[in-house]
Design a protein around this motif. Structure first.
Motif, short mmCIF file in Angstrom:
data_model
loop_
_atom_site.label_atom_id
_atom_site.label_comp_id
_atom_site.label_asym_id
_atom_site.label_seq_id
_atom_site.Cartn_x
_atom_site.Cartn_y
_atom_site.Cartn_z
N ILE A 149 0.83 -1.20 0.00
CA ILE A 149 0.00 0.00 0.00
C ILE A 149 0.87 1.25 0.00
O ILE A 149 1.61 1.51 0.94
CB ILE A 149 -0.93 0.03 1.22
CG1 ILE A 149 -1.85 -1.18 1.21
CG2 ILE A 149 -1.75 1.31 1.22
CD1 ILE A 149 -2.70 -1.29 -0.03
N ARG A 150 0.79 1.98 -1.09
CA ARG A 150 1.37 3.31 -1.12
C ARG A 150 0.23 4.27 -0.85
O ARG A 150 -0.61 4.53 -1.71
CB ARG A 150 2.00 3.58 -2.48
CG ARG A 150 2.66 4.94 -2.58
CD ARG A 150 3.27 5.10 -3.95
NE ARG A 150 3.67 6.49 -4.13
CZ ARG A 150 4.04 6.99 -5.30
NH1 ARG A 150 4.02 6.22 -6.35
NH2 ARG A 150 4.40 8.24 -5.39
N SER A 151 0.16 4.76 0.37
CA SER A 151 -1.06 5.43 0.81
C SER A 151 -1.22 6.84 0.27
O SER A 151 -2.33 7.38 0.28
CB SER A 151 -1.13 5.45 2.34
OG SER A 151 -0.05 6.19 2.87
N VAL A 152 -0.14 7.46 -0.20
CA VAL A 152 -0.23 8.84 -0.69
C VAL A 152 0.30 8.92 -2.12
O VAL A 152 1.41 8.46 -2.40
CB VAL A 152 0.55 9.81 0.20
CG1 VAL A 152 0.44 11.24 -0.34
CG2 VAL A 152 0.04 9.76 1.64
N ARG A 153 -0.50 9.50 -3.00
CA ARG A 153 -0.08 9.78 -4.37
C ARG A 153 -0.36 11.25 -4.66
O ARG A 153 -1.24 11.85 -4.04
CB ARG A 153 -0.84 8.89 -5.36
CG ARG A 153 -0.48 7.41 -5.23
CD ARG A 153 -1.42 6.54 -6.05
NE ARG A 153 -1.01 5.14 -5.94
CZ ARG A 153 -0.19 4.53 -6.80
NH1 ARG A 153 0.28 5.19 -7.83
NH2 ARG A 153 0.14 3.28 -6.64
N TYR A 154 0.34 11.81 -5.61
CA TYR A 154 0.19 13.24 -5.85
C TYR A 154 0.55 13.56 -7.29
O TYR A 154 1.22 12.80 -7.98
CB TYR A 154 1.09 14.03 -4.90
CG TYR A 154 2.56 13.66 -5.01
CD1 TYR A 154 3.41 14.35 -5.88
CD2 TYR A 154 3.09 12.62 -4.26
CE1 TYR A 154 4.74 14.00 -5.99
CE2 TYR A 154 4.42 12.27 -4.37
CZ TYR A 154 5.24 12.97 -5.24
OH TYR A 154 6.56 12.61 -5.36
N ARG A 155 0.09 14.70 -7.75
CA ARG A 155 0.43 15.21 -9.07
C ARG A 155 0.04 16.68 -9.15
O ARG A 155 -0.78 17.15 -8.34
CB ARG A 155 -0.28 14.41 -10.17
CG ARG A 155 -1.76 14.70 -10.26
CD ARG A 155 -2.51 13.70 -11.11
NE ARG A 155 -2.03 13.60 -12.43
CZ ARG A 155 -2.55 14.23 -13.49
NH1 ARG A 155 -3.57 15.03 -13.31
NH2 ARG A 155 -2.06 14.05 -14.68
N ILE B 183 3.54 17.41 -0.49
CA ILE B 183 3.46 18.88 -0.45
C ILE B 183 4.78 19.48 -0.92
O ILE B 183 4.80 20.45 -1.71
CB ILE B 183 3.09 19.36 0.97
CG1 ILE B 183 1.66 18.91 1.31
CG2 ILE B 183 3.22 20.87 1.07
CD1 ILE B 183 1.28 19.18 2.75
N ARG B 184 5.89 18.93 -0.46
CA ARG B 184 7.20 19.45 -0.86
C ARG B 184 7.44 19.30 -2.35
O ARG B 184 7.84 20.25 -3.04
CB ARG B 184 8.28 18.72 -0.07
CG ARG B 184 9.69 19.23 -0.35
CD ARG B 184 10.72 18.53 0.50
NE ARG B 184 10.89 17.12 0.13
CZ ARG B 184 10.44 16.10 0.86
NH1 ARG B 184 9.79 16.32 1.98
NH2 ARG B 184 10.63 14.85 0.45
N ARG B 185 7.16 18.13 -2.89
CA ARG B 185 7.43 17.86 -4.30
C ARG B 185 6.49 18.63 -5.23
O ARG B 185 6.89 19.06 -6.31
CB ARG B 185 7.33 16.37 -4.58
CG ARG B 185 8.38 15.53 -3.87
CD ARG B 185 9.79 15.90 -4.34
NE ARG B 185 9.98 15.70 -5.76
CZ ARG B 185 10.32 14.54 -6.31
NH1 ARG B 185 10.54 13.48 -5.55
NH2 ARG B 185 10.47 14.44 -7.61
N LEU B 186 5.23 18.80 -4.80
CA LEU B 186 4.30 19.55 -5.63
C LEU B 186 4.75 21.00 -5.80
O LEU B 186 4.65 21.57 -6.88
CB LEU B 186 2.89 19.50 -5.02
CG LEU B 186 2.15 18.18 -5.18
CD1 LEU B 186 0.91 18.15 -4.31
CD2 LEU B 186 1.79 17.91 -6.64
#
Length: 446
Positions: A183-189, A215-218
């Motif tokens: 489980i990768r619980s957080v995804r973002y884009r 948040i940092r990567r976004l």
């Protein structure tokens, strides 16, 4: 494993009854009734063990009796034998084996709360609200939830055939291949160039570190800066309470996040946010639906009550109770018992009610349709535009790259190669709302 000798089994009722008589706080008359009930259990236990048509072990009978007692309380309390106890601990760490599906029991059938992202169940097309009626051709009616879950578990690569009943469709079967679930619980884009999209699929020990990274990567990936965020909690079945509190704290400057109260008010607890909003108060929209449960509802309720976020989508599942795991080390097992209800900062209990969105948006499919309108240029012998150089009729660049998820990222948030908002109506509305709030704030500051 629980082991009971014959003599021990025969004396269970008397021994427990004597303990109640000597130490119980109830009145003497109530103690006598308890003793009679335990004596009744002992006699029934012995009759079943001696006379049932097939031989049944004492261990099976005792475990079945415990499960029956707990199931009579609520759908979430249960006894966890060694195998299930180990699986539960693995689940909270974010890796386990099986189908990747969160289920509950309803009307004698196994109901899908949500399929977990990128798991066999998700890829097989199972949906929140589906009822599992058969497992490899065997009806689930008469099974406990734990028994059904046990049958759905198995070796990696092994198939299981699920009988599915879905609203508005004929019953059908689907074959799901078991796999090791990570489980990768957080995804973002980055959505549309300047909106941060963060999806939390469940709350485990990896959730808060994943959110901090998102948040940092976004902020690093958005060329012109992030104007706001969409937090997607749809089909998130919940998980660890402390992670739900931490995620809420991430977006709150201060204040109460959630309170829990049990039978004894002396054990009530309030959980508060620490100073500091990691997103500096940027616009926030939270997406929920009927598959958003428990910890998801804690986050949505806290952000809604504080006015920190606008909640969009459909009413959530409505699980407003907290389960405590009591280890039983002498049996290498555990007891999952509902011990508290939780309440949002305004004092709301969402048990069996759910979180109601600020803006109700049903999921819908977006499709491009041909315009039904005719234009001047379509008319026979229409005059041409004497100022046109022909450029205004050139087709759009069909090879333009519409990907906004950062394909070069070593951990791509979403595997889709096109903008999700083009395919997801609820997300599209959420992104529009973030931009509208950002635009309004910008105009107000001028």
């Amino acid at each position: 494993m629980m082991k009971f000798g014959r003599a021990t089994a025969l004396k269970i009722g008397a021994a427990v009854g004597l303990s109640v008589l000597l130490h119980g706080p109830a009145a003497f008359a109530d103690e006598q009734e308890t003793f009679k009930s335990l004596d009744l259990f002992s006699k029934v236990f012995e009759q079943v063990r001696e006379n049932y048509v097939e031989e049944v072990s004492e261990e099976q009978l005792i475990e079945a009796a415990i499960q029956g007692m707990l199931r009579s309380l609520d759908p979430h309390s249960s006894y966890l034998p060694a195998k299930d106890y180990d699986a539960m601990r693995t689940d909270t760490r974010g890796e386990f084996g099986g189908l990747g599906i969160e289920v509950t029991m309803e009307n004698g059938f196994v109901k899908v709360v949500t399929p977990i992202d990128d798991t066999p169940a998700y890829r097989a097309g199972l949906k929140a609200g589906d009822y599992i009626t058969h497992l490899d051709g065997e009806s689930v009616q008469g099974m406990s939830l734990d028994e059904a879950v046990e049958k759905m578990r198995g070796g990696v690569g092994e198939d299981i055939v699920l009988g599915i009943a879905r609203k508005g469709a004929e019953p059908f079967e689907v074959t799901v291949t078991r796999d090791k679930i990570k489980i990768r619980s957080v995804r973002y884009r980055v959505e549309g160039g300047n909106v941060g999209y963060i999806r939390i699929s469940r709350f485990n020990e990896q959730t808060q570190p994943g959110l901090d990274k998102a948040i940092r990567r976004l902020n690093e990936k958005a060329e012109d800066g992030i104007v706001g965020y969409v937090l997607d909690l749809r089909n998130n079945p919940g998980g660890l309470l402390d992670q739900a509190i931490s995620v809420s704290d991430t977006f709150l400057e201060r204040g109460l996040v959630v309170s829990t109260r049990g039978r004894d008010n002396a054990n009530a607890q309030d959980f508060r946010a620490r100073p500091g909003d990691a997103t500096d108060g940027l616009p926030l929209v939270v997406l929920i639906n009927g598959g958003s449960a428990s910890a998801s509802e804690i986050v949505a309720g806290a952000l809604q009550d504080h006015g920190r976020a606008i909640i969009v989508g459909e009413p959530s599942f409505g699980k407003g109770s907290v389960q405590t795991i009591f280890p039983l080390p002498q049996f290498n097992a555990g007891l999952k018992l509902t011990t508290q209800r939780y309440y949002t900062p305004s004092g709301r209990s969402i048990q069996a009610k759910g979180i109601v969105p600020d803006i109700m948006v049903q999921q819908a499919k977006l499709e491009k349709v041909e315009s039904r309108f005719r234009h001047e240029a379509d008319l026979r012998n229409a005059l041409t535009n004497d100022q046109s150089g022909g450029a205004d009729t050139a087709p759009a660049d069909e090879g333009a790259d519409t990907t906004t998820n950062g394909a070069g990222d070593e951990e791509p948030a979403i595997d889709n190669s096109t903008d999700l908002a083009q395919q997801d109506y609820q997300l599209s509305r959420a992104v529009d709302l973030v931009r509208a709030i950002s635009l309004y704030r910008g105009m107000s500051d001028q």
